[in-house]
Enzyme design. Sequence first.
Site, short mmCIF file in Angstrom:
data_model
loop_
_atom_site.label_atom_id
_atom_site.label_comp_id
_atom_site.label_asym_id
_atom_site.label_seq_id
_atom_site.Cartn_x
_atom_site.Cartn_y
_atom_site.Cartn_z
N VAL A 63 0.85 -1.19 0.00
CA VAL A 63 0.00 0.00 0.00
C VAL A 63 0.88 1.24 0.00
CG1 VAL A 63 -1.66 1.34 1.36
CG2 VAL A 63 -1.90 -1.15 1.24
N ALA A 108 4.51 4.14 2.79
CA ALA A 108 4.01 2.87 2.23
C ALA A 108 4.14 1.79 3.28
CB ALA A 108 4.82 2.49 1.00
N LYS A 109 3.56 0.66 3.04
CA LYS A 109 3.76 -0.52 3.89
C LYS A 109 3.38 -1.75 3.08
CE LYS A 109 5.03 -1.32 8.18
NZ LYS A 109 6.01 -0.52 8.94
N GLY A 110 3.97 -2.88 3.45
CA GLY A 110 3.62 -4.12 2.78
C GLY A 110 3.50 -5.22 3.81
N ASP A 149 10.33 -5.09 8.64
CA ASP A 149 9.40 -4.77 9.73
C ASP A 149 9.26 -6.07 10.52
OD1 ASP A 149 7.48 -2.70 10.84
OD2 ASP A 149 6.08 -4.33 10.50
#
Length: 419
Positions: A63, A108-110, A149
């Site tokens: 995202v 962003a992040k995934g 992360d």
Amino acid sequence: MAVDLQSSSAFAIAQRRFDAAADVLGLSDNTRRLLREVKRELTVHFPVHHDDGSVRLYTGYRVQHNINRGPAKGGIRYSPDVTLDLVKALAMLMTWKCSVVGIPYGGAKGGVIVDPAALSNHELEHLTRRYATEIALLIGPEKDIPAPDLGTTPQVMAWIMDTVSMHAGHSVTASVTGKPTDVGGSEGRQEAAGRGVTYLTLEALKYLHVGEETPTVAVQGFGQVGSSTARLLREAGLRVVAVSDSRGGVHNPKGLDLAALEEHRKFRGCVSGFKKADDIAGAELLELPVTVLVPAATEQQITERNADRVRARLITEAANAAISPDADSILHERGVFLVPDILANAGGVVVSYFEWVQDLQAFFWEEEEINTKLHHVITRAFYEVLHASVNKRIDMRIAAYVLAVQRVANATTVRGIYP
Ligand code: NAD
């Protein structure tokens, strides 16, 4: 523990915090509508060959919340608790985090829904390469730069970098950060988040004129961030009296022998049962009478259920979203000083930024130079947030959001996206 999706979703909480800052700033409806949504959300389903010959289907996400100030930046989480809602919330948090410390990135992040501990090394590599291929249309040094992360490691980043490089036909080291130093990783990246937490805790104690000769500290979570924070605060002269992990905590009012505790944890797999301290329940640690409390574990640990029992003078919120919005107000009313997550744990992304810059210029810096630059960036951000908090008479959380949202709104306006 994951965010309680029944009562309020992680993304709804993130939007609620944004709305509070937008109200203070008097943001226009157009800008508000744009910034409270994510820009792009990609869901991918992909097969992975397991060692037993079976093929299983996994689901992952990437995202991008906002890219108005620069390329998107944010970690990749491997956990059974990953949901699109959580990834959207963490992507938004990354936008504000990069903005509040003034580095030129969006957020962003995934994530992939998987328990990495249940996979063999070969399965983990295969899953990572398939996931990286699926999200390859979004990521790259100018577009979106992933990092580790929860559940992902420098090795996972090396596999992603290699996958992107195989598609490009040459090494694209700047495509991810948090890599091993052998393939363009930065000195100081591993403990950067804990180092940032430490610098900010020391700065906040200075501001608060804490009278005690040796301030005491309790750290929830003894992983990468918690253990380096505990060690660095101890080196700075504070007394770390309690730490915990997901199985429980240990407490010694005279101070913990952290080197011995680290050995014990390696041997036992958890901190409990350490003979130079008393075992305590994890929840008890949050309520100890200490000067500094560092939640460095996971989301929603201090809520309206326990906020009135917190006795620390200062909380440095190392874990993302460790404190709920309702707990924020309770803590503020009770005079607990907060260094909020988007500032507190930004050391990780600041040194990720340094890693990306070093990869792009193919010129690497010594660790001392990196720590000095980190100190400069994070301390400047602390005083900017503090001034906003004092001048506008708002709490530190809202002040951090106000600064961060203002910068993204300015970028949106000056680019003519929403004049
Ligand atoms: P980690 O997996 O290395 O460590 C997490 C620790 O928390 C472990 O010791 C685990 O046992 C413990 N834990 C889990 N649930 C717990 C509970 N309910 N009570 C007590 N302990 C519990 O993760 P990390 O990299 O140290 O990240 C911790 C937090 O910091 C996360 O919120 C992460 O998003 C955030 N963060 C990490 C970085 C980084 O560079 N690693 C950067 C920014 C933010």
